[in-house]
Write a protein that holds these residues in place. Sequence first.
Motif, short mmCIF file in Angstrom:
data_model
loop_
_atom_site.label_atom_id
_atom_site.label_comp_id
_atom_site.label_asym_id
_atom_site.label_seq_id
_atom_site.Cartn_x
_atom_site.Cartn_y
_atom_site.Cartn_z
N ALA A 72 60.84 8.99 64.96
CA ALA A 72 61.75 9.79 64.14
C ALA A 72 62.61 10.68 65.04
N ILE A 73 61.98 11.28 66.04
CA ILE A 73 62.74 12.17 66.92
C ILE A 73 63.77 11.38 67.73
N LEU A 74 63.40 10.20 68.19
CA LEU A 74 64.36 9.36 68.92
C LEU A 74 65.46 8.84 68.00
N ALA A 75 65.14 8.71 66.70
CA ALA A 75 66.16 8.25 65.75
C ALA A 75 67.12 9.39 65.38
N GLY A 76 66.83 10.60 65.85
CA GLY A 76 67.74 11.72 65.58
C GLY A 76 67.26 12.63 64.47
N CYS A 77 66.05 12.42 63.98
CA CYS A 77 65.52 13.29 62.93
C CYS A 77 65.38 14.70 63.48
N ARG A 78 65.98 15.68 62.80
CA ARG A 78 65.88 17.06 63.25
C ARG A 78 65.42 17.99 62.14
N PHE A 79 64.95 17.40 61.04
CA PHE A 79 64.38 18.23 59.98
C PHE A 79 63.18 17.52 59.39
N TYR A 80 62.04 18.19 59.47
CA TYR A 80 60.82 17.64 58.87
C TYR A 80 60.22 18.71 57.98
N ALA A 81 59.91 18.34 56.74
CA ALA A 81 59.20 19.24 55.83
C ALA A 81 58.03 18.46 55.27
N GLY A 82 56.86 19.08 55.20
CA GLY A 82 55.71 18.32 54.73
C GLY A 82 54.61 19.19 54.17
N TYR A 83 53.60 18.51 53.68
CA TYR A 83 52.40 19.16 53.19
C TYR A 83 51.25 18.29 53.68
N PRO A 84 50.22 18.92 54.27
CA PRO A 84 49.17 18.11 54.89
C PRO A 84 48.42 17.23 53.90
N VAL A 112 63.75 21.35 63.10
CA VAL A 112 62.94 22.21 62.23
C VAL A 112 61.74 21.42 61.74
N SER A 113 60.57 22.04 61.79
CA SER A 113 59.39 21.49 61.12
C SER A 113 58.82 22.61 60.28
N ILE A 114 58.69 22.37 59.00
CA ILE A 114 58.21 23.45 58.12
C ILE A 114 57.17 22.93 57.15
N GLN A 115 56.11 23.73 56.99
CA GLN A 115 55.05 23.38 56.04
C GLN A 115 55.39 23.99 54.69
N MET A 116 55.70 23.13 53.74
CA MET A 116 56.11 23.62 52.42
C MET A 116 54.88 23.86 51.55
N GLU A 117 55.12 24.37 50.35
CA GLU A 117 54.01 24.72 49.46
C GLU A 117 53.41 23.50 48.77
N ASP A 118 54.12 22.41 48.73
CA ASP A 118 53.59 21.18 48.15
C ASP A 118 54.52 20.02 48.49
N GLU A 119 54.16 18.84 48.00
CA GLU A 119 54.95 17.65 48.32
C GLU A 119 56.29 17.64 47.59
N ILE A 120 56.30 18.26 46.42
CA ILE A 120 57.56 18.32 45.65
C ILE A 120 58.59 19.10 46.45
N ALA A 121 58.15 20.23 46.98
CA ALA A 121 59.04 21.06 47.79
C ALA A 121 59.43 20.35 49.08
N SER A 122 58.51 19.58 49.64
CA SER A 122 58.79 18.90 50.91
C SER A 122 59.95 17.93 50.78
#
Lengths: 382, 281
Positions: free
Chosen positions: A23-35, A56-66
């Motif tokens: 993903a990083i090599l493909a140019g992805c620069r925004f990741y949002a997720g929930y474990p 940016v990598s950010i842990q959101m409050e749930d998958e909907i928000a991600s």
Amino acid sequence: MRYPFPVGKSDFIQGDEAIARAAILAGCRFYAGYPITPASEIFEAMALYMPLVDGVSIQMEDEIASIAAIIGASWAGAKAMTATSGPGFSLMQENLGYAVMTETPIVVVDVQRGGPSTGQPTLAAQGDIMQAIWGTHGDHSLIVLSPSTVQEAFDMTIRAFNLAEKYRTPVVLLTDAEIAHMRERVYIPNPDEIELIERKLPANEEEAKYPFGDIHGDGVPPMPIFGRGYRTYVTGLTHDERGRPKTVDAEVHERLIRRIIGKIENNKHDIISYETYALDDAEIAIITTGIVARSAIRAVKLLRERGIKAGLLKLNTIWPFDFDMIEELAERVKKIYVPEMNLGQLYHLVREGANGKAEVELISKIGGEVHTPMEIVEKVVG
Amino acid sequence: MYLKSAYEIRDKYLRKDMLPTIFCPGCGIGSALQYTLRAIDDLGLNPDEIVWVSGIGCSSRVPGFVNFDGLHTTHGRALAFATGIKLANPKLKIIAFMGDGDAAAIGGNHFIHAIRRNLDVTVILINNFTYGMTGGQVAPTALKGLRGTTAPYGQFENPFDIADLAVSAGANYVARWSVFNYLQGINSIKKALQKEGFTLVEFLSPCPISFGRRNRMKTSPELLRWYQKITVPISKAKKMSPEELEGKIVIGEFADRDRPGLVREYEEYKKRAKRMMGWEE
């Protein structure tokens, strides 16, 4: 550009790690997720790498928000991804439909586990095939890719970004716990070895006025990024070419939905990818995808040793689906077997494709273990 | 304060081809929208650098009427979408136009977490105690006893105090007015737009058609008189007992502080990551 992992050489890594690096090599620069198991390692790798590459990598409050956050990021110009497993993927379905409707390029990784519900978090399954294709509501189309090896997980992640950008659509990378947690040798290319596709941007003010219009005749409108002065309005409501809500106009709805589905269907030969093994003279075809394809290759070899002309069709793309190709195959084989780790999801598609030209039999296995080659062989020899 | 004519504001910022709006006679959303546009105009903000985000409901249709970049999203999720926009391009200023159901019911979790992160966004929240677009069902802000189609005998649940919730969750700026407090409203939005982090201006807004009609207040003036009766300025409320405040809504400024916003925090985090990895240039 400096990368936080070695490039231009091979590494021995897990599937989840491979997806993050790709993903990083493909140019992805925004990741949002929930474990969620077994997808969390994708997030953990992104959390480690993203700040270093100014992403940016950010842990959101749930998958909907991600998934909501990555759609927002995509409209702000970033290549964006989230990753989850079955239960989280279910939560994302509403916004996956929103991404289809608003033609937002995003990549969603679903690392399948055993379900339904919380099911078997640490064990592999292929139970989300139908969810990936049909999970959201309404008529729609998107792209679903399915890797069989860690190297393929890497390569297909890059392809997922390219297809998302090219067709302005969400792409689902559908893998499973087995590949996610398996370590294999993966070649991580140098950035200059990778071909990247970037989304089409409006060439001028005039083009930007029609962010949902087929102005180039290829079904894919240029995407006016927020903040560049185009003043674009994006809505999940049925909208016309300019993006204005037209919720009770049957013609507008039909034009929009048929174009969104058409841009995938009309380009399916560019999108669809598959591999064959010993299929040319085969009388018995095995059609499968993902992790099960590895057992199926061995099964074909064992069957050939016994004098049975078996061959394999490994589907790398699950949607769009090449029904015609399956029908042609069904016309020249005696029987088709579909081994899969569920109670028959790919089987439905294959049977529809075969169109009665050949008998199609499901070899199903659930519980968390991949079919052994002998289990497939035994089904075929009866 | 010199006020430009409403026509001037309309011509400068609205999409003429989208008019008329979908709003009912007597609705307060147009007023809150006008105050927001006046605040933008007074501050001289560049419309090209502002993105309007919304969820679902009457108030969420606002981004369609204004000539800015806008994202009209799914019900309750506006602030989650906004998180992505803002972090992917921190230069953009985000205005989230939301309703009470959107923010406090289906979107309650996103709301408190956006505040906890101190996401750099200005929320203009329309509180009319009801789900107007779907026909007058009760909202989580509805005071006890108020009627809606899903509480025909009067609401029996406790309401959320959205401003209170936002203050507790950590918002940098929180104010609540009725849409009839226009000067205070405009000034609050101006303040909110100039601060970093999470800022919220809540408006008690009349909905005569879906809400008022079912609560014996069929017109906007009747709702105005009711707001005058039930609202208490914060300075006065401080001297009142809990019993006296029962069934009242406090208006005024509730928080005004300068905690670092999410964008600044993430920029620091990136620097820390590079330092820890020995990546400084």
